[in-house]
Design a protein around this motif. Structure first.
Motif, PDB file in Angstrom:
ATOM      1  N   UNK A 138       0.834  -1.211   0.000  1.00  0.00           N
ATOM      2  CA  UNK A 138       0.000   0.000   0.000  1.00  0.00           C
ATOM      3  C   UNK A 138       0.863   1.252   0.000  1.00  0.00           C
ATOM      4  N   UNK A 139       1.842   1.313   0.878  1.00  0.00           N
ATOM      5  CA  UNK A 139       2.713   2.489   0.974  1.00  0.00           C
ATOM      6  C   UNK A 139       3.514   2.685  -0.311  1.00  0.00           C
ATOM      7  N   UNK A 140       3.960   1.590  -0.900  1.00  0.00           N
ATOM      8  CA  UNK A 140       4.735   1.667  -2.136  1.00  0.00           C
ATOM      9  C   UNK A 140       3.900   2.252  -3.269  1.00  0.00           C
ATOM     10  N   UNK A 141       2.681   1.745  -3.432  1.00  0.00           N
ATOM     11  CA  UNK A 141       1.805   2.234  -4.499  1.00  0.00           C
ATOM     12  C   UNK A 141       1.397   3.684  -4.257  1.00  0.00           C
ATOM     13  N   UNK A 142       1.086   4.002  -3.001  1.00  0.00           N
ATOM     14  CA  UNK A 142       0.661   5.358  -2.666  1.00  0.00           C
ATOM     15  C   UNK A 142       1.766   6.362  -2.963  1.00  0.00           C
ATOM     16  N   UNK A 143       3.000   6.028  -2.580  1.00  0.00           N
ATOM     17  CA  UNK A 143       4.122   6.937  -2.826  1.00  0.00           C
ATOM     18  C   UNK A 143       4.309   7.184  -4.318  1.00  0.00           C
ATOM     19  N   UNK A 144       4.194   6.125  -5.105  1.00  0.00           N
ATOM     20  CA  UNK A 144       4.351   6.250  -6.552  1.00  0.00           C
ATOM     21  C   UNK A 144       3.285   7.168  -7.151  1.00  0.00           C
ATOM     22  N   UNK A 145       2.042   6.976  -6.727  1.00  0.00           N
ATOM     23  CA  UNK A 145       0.943   7.796  -7.254  1.00  0.00           C
ATOM     24  C   UNK A 145       1.078   9.254  -6.811  1.00  0.00           C
ATOM     25  N   UNK A 146       1.480   9.469  -5.581  1.00  0.00           N
ATOM     26  CA  UNK A 146       1.635  10.835  -5.078  1.00  0.00           C
ATOM     27  C   UNK A 146       2.747  11.573  -5.808  1.00  0.00           C
ATOM     28  N   UNK A 147       3.825  10.867  -6.136  1.00  0.00           N
ATOM     29  CA  UNK A 147       4.926  11.484  -6.891  1.00  0.00           C
ATOM     30  C   UNK A 147       4.466  11.879  -8.289  1.00  0.00           C
ATOM     31  N   UNK A 148       3.703  10.990  -8.923  1.00  0.00           N
ATOM     32  CA  UNK A 148       3.178  11.290 -10.260  1.00  0.00           C
ATOM     33  C   UNK A 148       2.220  12.478 -10.218  1.00  0.00           C
ATOM     34  N   UNK A 149       1.372  12.514  -9.187  1.00  0.00           N
ATOM     35  CA  UNK A 149       0.433  13.627  -9.050  1.00  0.00           C
ATOM     36  C   UNK A 149       1.178  14.934  -8.819  1.00  0.00           C
ATOM     37  N   UNK A 150       2.244  14.899  -8.037  1.00  0.00           N
ATOM     38  CA  UNK A 150       3.032  16.102  -7.780  1.00  0.00           C
ATOM     39  C   UNK A 150       3.652  16.627  -9.068  1.00  0.00           C
ATOM     40  N   UNK A 151       4.118  15.715  -9.920  1.00  0.00           N
ATOM     41  CA  UNK A 151       4.724  16.114 -11.194  1.00  0.00           C
ATOM     42  C   UNK A 151       3.691  16.791 -12.098  1.00  0.00           C
ATOM     43  N   UNK A 152       2.509  16.199 -12.173  1.00  0.00           N
ATOM     44  CA  UNK A 152       1.446  16.774 -13.003  1.00  0.00           C
ATOM     45  C   UNK A 152       1.008  18.128 -12.448  1.00  0.00           C
ATOM     46  N   UNK A 153       0.869  18.212 -11.132  1.00  0.00           N
ATOM     47  CA  UNK A 153       0.454  19.464 -10.495  1.00  0.00           C
ATOM     48  C   UNK A 153       1.476  20.564 -10.746  1.00  0.00           C
ATOM     49  N   UNK A 154       2.746  20.221 -10.714  1.00  0.00           N
ATOM     50  CA  UNK A 154       3.804  21.207 -10.973  1.00  0.00           C
ATOM     51  C   UNK A 154       3.708  21.743 -12.400  1.00  0.00           C
ATOM     52  N   UNK A 155       3.420  20.867 -13.346  1.00  0.00           N
ATOM     53  CA  UNK A 155       3.277  21.294 -14.744  1.00  0.00           C
ATOM     54  C   UNK A 155       2.058  22.203 -14.903  1.00  0.00           C
ATOM     55  N   UNK A 156       0.990  21.875 -14.189  1.00  0.00           N
ATOM     56  CA  UNK A 156      -0.219  22.695 -14.262  1.00  0.00           C
ATOM     57  C   UNK A 156       0.025  24.106 -13.733  1.00  0.00           C
ATOM     58  N   UNK A 157       0.806  24.207 -12.664  1.00  0.00           N
ATOM     59  CA  UNK A 157       1.072  25.510 -12.055  1.00  0.00           C
ATOM     60  C   UNK A 157       1.886  26.415 -12.978  1.00  0.00           C
ATOM     61  N   UNK A 158       2.621  25.809 -13.885  1.00  0.00           N
ATOM     62  CA  UNK A 158       3.430  26.592 -14.813  1.00  0.00           C
ATOM     63  C   UNK A 158       2.609  27.141 -15.977  1.00  0.00           C
TER      64      UNK A 158
END
Length: 311
Positions: free
Chosen positions: A290-310
């Motif tokens: 669970x922790x492994x999958x959650x960390x992976x998804x959160x990292x991907x979401x952070x990357x997408x969110x960063x692109x959106x903010x730009x």
């Protein structure tokens, strides 16, 4: 700049009111929703179809009457334009009835049953439906309206609750200036709007000192069993947590989003949905997985969110 096709549609219905004051209240709710959809949420006006019991009382809203034939025609018009990847928002105000055997939506003239209403609405070839039925007895319609890809909200938990409901105005209120935005992401999800409306309904009856005669419920698991408090434990709320009526650009104060912005918003929404699905499945996998999958998804979401903010 290339812009993406808008995939949102709305059908707003105010059934027979039977009372001038109630008619004004139902029309007020539809005006608020239509104003939000075509205003802050930037939904083109020709994508919002409105039906009311007396069009002469609301010439600013629609020329279409809330009859069974009028509903059939509205659905036909939408079916001709809606694509398979689209989302359809249906809001129903007014009265419903139930004889213990099934629900009926009270329109001008013949009243469609719950299964007839579902058959009509779902003949529209859309990916996702958000159906908010705020009529009395609306809980009796949940089983008929439930299904895969369907988010169903009702003002009552069964067809037995027959009194006037108040959920409709609070659901609309949740969307005004993002009043229901609990997670402060600048948007109001359908789950947030539902929870806001449920809380305000309870407060209304407490303030009036009256017995609460309506209990809003939500079903989005497709099993026809709605809950007042959707959670991973009862299986409801997963779709509603990441379903919105806006495009995702509204909270950033932008104009019409580009195709790339729409793609990023869709990607963020998909990842948010995967995170929620993982949380719902937590009990079925090991803590480490669970922790492994959650960390992976959160990292991907952070990357997408960063692109959106730009953007």
């Amino acid at each position: 700049m290339e812009t993406a096709r808008d995939n949102r549609w709305a059908l707003l219905i105010a059934g027979i009111s039977g009372d001038k004051a109630l008619q004004e209240e139902y029309l007020r709710q539809l005006r608020i929703l239509r104003g939000l959809l075509t205003g802050a949420m930037r939904l083109p006006e020709d994508r919002v179809v409105v039906l009311v019991d007396d069009p002469a009382a609301a010439p600013d809203l629609t020329p279409f009457k809330a009859t069974r034939d009028g509903l059939v025609e509205a659905v036909r018009r939408l079916s001709d334009r809606v694509a398979k990847e689209d989302q359809v928002f249906v809001f129903i105000a007014g009265h419903g009835s139930s004889d213990g055997r099934g629900y009926r939506l009270n329109l001008v003239g013949p009243d469609p049953t719950g299964d007839e209403l579902a058959a009509l609405l779902y003949s529209i070839p859309a990916r996702q439906f958000i159906v908010v039925n705020t009529t009395s007895c609306s809980g009796g319609s949940v089983e008929d309206l439930s299904g895969p890809g369907k988010i169903v909200v009702s003002a009552t938990r069964s067809g037995v609750e027959k009194n006037r409901t108040h959920m409709g105005r609070y659901f609309a209120e949740a969307l005004v200036e993002n009043a229901g935005d609990v997670d402060k992401n600048g948007r109001v999800s359908i789950l947030e709007a539902f929870e806001y409306a449920s809380r305000r309904v309870e407060e209304h009856y407490t303030k009036e000192g009256n017995l609460q005669t309506e209990h809003p419920v939500l079903d989005d698991s497709g099993d026809g069993k709605a809950h007042a408090r959707p959670s991973p434990e009862n299986g409801d709320g997963l779709l509603a947590r990441t379903a919105y009526l806006d495009t995702g650009a509204t909270e950033r104060g932008e104009g019409i989003p580009s195709a790339e912005e729409r793609r990023l918003v869709a990607a963020a929404q998909e990842l948010e949905g995967q995170i929620q699905a993982l949380k719902y499945a937590k009990a079925t996998i090991s803590e480490e997985e669970y922790e492994k999958r959650l960390e992976s998804l959160l990292l991907k979401l952070a990357e997408v969110s960063a692109k959106l903010k730009k953007k």
